[in-house]
Design a protein around this motif. Structure first.
Motif, PDB file in Angstrom:
ATOM      1  N   ASP A   1       0.872  -1.177   0.000  1.00 20.87           N
ATOM      2  CA  ASP A   1       0.000   0.000   0.000  1.00 20.87           C
ATOM      3  C   ASP A   1       0.909   1.228   0.000  1.00 20.87           C
ATOM      4  O   ASP A   1       1.830   1.327   0.824  1.00 20.87           O
ATOM      5  N   THR A   2       0.662   2.187  -0.904  1.00 18.68           N
ATOM      6  CA  THR A   2       1.558   3.345  -1.013  1.00 18.68           C
ATOM      7  C   THR A   2       1.252   4.449  -0.002  1.00 18.68           C
ATOM      8  O   THR A   2       1.856   5.521  -0.054  1.00 18.68           O
ATOM      9  N   THR A   3       0.330   4.201   0.927  1.00 16.29           N
ATOM     10  CA  THR A   3      -0.001   5.233   1.918  1.00 16.29           C
ATOM     11  C   THR A   3       1.230   5.683   2.697  1.00 16.29           C
ATOM     12  O   THR A   3       1.383   6.861   3.016  1.00 16.29           O
ATOM     13  N   ILE A   4       2.130   4.758   2.991  1.00 21.88           N
ATOM     14  CA  ILE A   4       3.335   5.122   3.737  1.00 21.88           C
ATOM     15  C   ILE A   4       4.205   6.078   2.926  1.00 21.88           C
ATOM     16  O   ILE A   4       4.840   6.988   3.483  1.00 21.88           O
ATOM     17  N   ALA A   5       4.213   5.928   1.609  1.00 25.66           N
ATOM     18  CA  ALA A   5       4.971   6.852   0.756  1.00 25.66           C
ATOM     19  C   ALA A   5       4.335   8.235   0.768  1.00 25.66           C
ATOM     20  O   ALA A   5       5.028   9.255   0.772  1.00 25.66           O
TER      21      ALA A   5
END
Length: 459
Positions: A135-139
């Motif tokens: 999941d790219t939320t951390i980016a």
């Protein structure tokens, strides 16, 4: 033929696209390994049409044209096919990163909760042979934190540096490409230097994760599932390429709609897929429920930066933000008042016409805003043309409305609340203000030289 969004008298983009497509066919046909027939050989090549693209005339060189047409399902399955062969020296670790604005599309389209959609999408991708799904939320956490820090620094330098303010958001590749290729030096010094979530995710996967797994970056094939076509062009930027490893941070971008095409070609429904928890970058730990950032239809740069700046610069805790719609619902402003004075004035400008009006004010010296969240698509990232168009190319308004409801219901998590991000700043990036932070999480946007005829813009 002229793009409806273009400001020029004439457009040669259509001819260029035709030329690029011809080039791409030659490139693909020269790949002997890929010519082997398999169950995926009927998939279509990627196409970027005039109506899909925000970047104006001359937005793609012939080389970019050839490469962007390889960013499709066929390239994805070429890697999967290589991994099934005996020559393990050519095998790749296949990692797929999911954009938060893509998940509501799958949830709405298949009548699932967003958490079920994420797990079933993960299960489907792994059934094809994908090794990791992130999941790219951390980016986006990193991108927002770096953006809000940069805004405070620019605000404090506003009286010393001519181009410190306004600051424009840098997360939308359609806007960035238009700014660099057409608006040039009028705008580029004002663009935030923080990388977009997509490209920070590329740094995380090819940098942090590769190191954790003891892999060389070129051994990972990194795919991003995104809501729009412009993300394909963003992945090709030279500043997101590491010559030492001959490796792009993002190797291939597939739109949400292209993933559904694969499902249809395989006669698979999301409701029939086994749920599999989404992976994290941290070993055996799996992701929990889907979370998002503040913001109705995007990653919420405006809201996060506004609240952070209010606290850091003026000692004010802003809990709720009130948007004031101006000419239309896609151009809204937010202000902060202190002692009867407006100390912060932010705006959200979505869609090409609003971008044009914004730039016109900047050219006339009548620009009042300190920060603008600029997005190419009207309605924001959820309305990316890689997931909200019907088969005849028209917007699917009913689906978009469902997606907005799904997205709004996702719980909000502040970037500062992500403990993993704080740990990675120290353990991987060597501190919050280190040189490695600048090298890994930031880039530079600059004017691309064009001929005078290509800059014949009539506002």
């Amino acid at each position: 033929m002229k793009c409806e969004n273009c400001t020029k008298k004439e457009c040669s983009k259509k001819q260029k696209n035709d030329d690029a497509q011809s080039t791409s066919v030659d490139v693909l046909s020269s790949n002997d390994d890929f010519e082997e027939k398999n169950e995926f050989f009927t998939l279509a090549n990627a196409k970027i049409l005039l109506s899909d693209c925000l970047a104006c005339d001359n937005c793609m060189t012939s080389d970019e044209g050839a490469r962007v047409f390889q960013q499709n399902q066929k390239e994805f399955f070429r890697i999967l096919s290589l991994n099934k062969k005996c020559d393990t020296s050519k095998h790749k670790v296949l990692a797929v990163s999911l954009c938060p604005q893509s998940l509501p599309y799958f949830a709405a389209k298949f009548s699932l909760s967003v958490n079920d959609a994420a797990k079933r999408l993960c299960g489907f991708l792994k059934s094809l042979g994908v090794h990791y799904v992130f999941d790219t939320t951390i980016a986006a956490d990193f991108s927002i934190l770096e953006s809000q820090k940069e805004f405070v620094q620019r605000y404090q330098r506003r009286n010393q540096e001519e181009h410190a303010l306004p600051m424009f958001a840098s997360a939308c590749p359609g806007w960035i490409r238009y700014a660099e290729r057409v608006l040039t030096n009028l705008v580029t010094p004002h663009i935030c230097t923080a990388k977009s979530p997509q490209q920070i995710m590329g740094s995380l996967v090819k940098g942090y994760f590769a190191r954790q797994q003891n892999l060389s970056p070129e051994k990972i094939f990194h795919v991003v599932v995104a809501p729009c076509y412009d993300k394909k062009l963003e992945a090709l930027r030279e500043d997101f390429y590491t010559a030492l490893y001959n490796s792009q941070e993002v190797d291939c971008v597939l739109t949400s709609g292209e993933i559904v095409q694969i499902m249809e070609q395989k006669s698979v429904s999301m409701k029939d897929v086994t749920e599999v928890a989404v992976d994290s970058l941290f070993g055996e730990i799996k992701e929990g429920d889907v979370v998002r950032h503040d913001g109705k239809r995007s990653d919420g740069y405006l809201e996060h930066i506004f609240k952070h700046a209010a606290k850091e610069l003026f000692g004010m805790d802003v809990k709720e933000i009130t948007y004031k719609a101006l000419k239309n619902k896609d151009f809204q402003e937010v202000t902060l008042e202190k002692d009867g004075e407006t100390v912060l004035r932010f705006a959200a400008a979505y869609g090409f016409r609003n971008i044009q009006n914004m730039v016109l004010k900047l050219k006339k010296g009548k620009f009042l805003y300190h920060f603008v969240e600029v997005l190419a698509c009207p309605g924001g990232c959820l309305n990316g043309k890689g997931q909200t168009q019907t088969e005849d190319g028209k917007p699917d308004k009913a689906l978009l409305s469902q997606m907005e409801d799904v997205y709004a219901a996702i719980p909000v998590r502040l970037p500062e609340a992500n403990a993993y991000v704080q740990e990675m700043y120290q353990d991987w990036l060597e501190g919050m203000d280190s040189r490695k932070v600048q090298e890994t999480l930031h880039t530079k946007y600059s004017a691309v030289n064009q001929t005078a005829s290509n800059l014949d813009i009539k506002w």
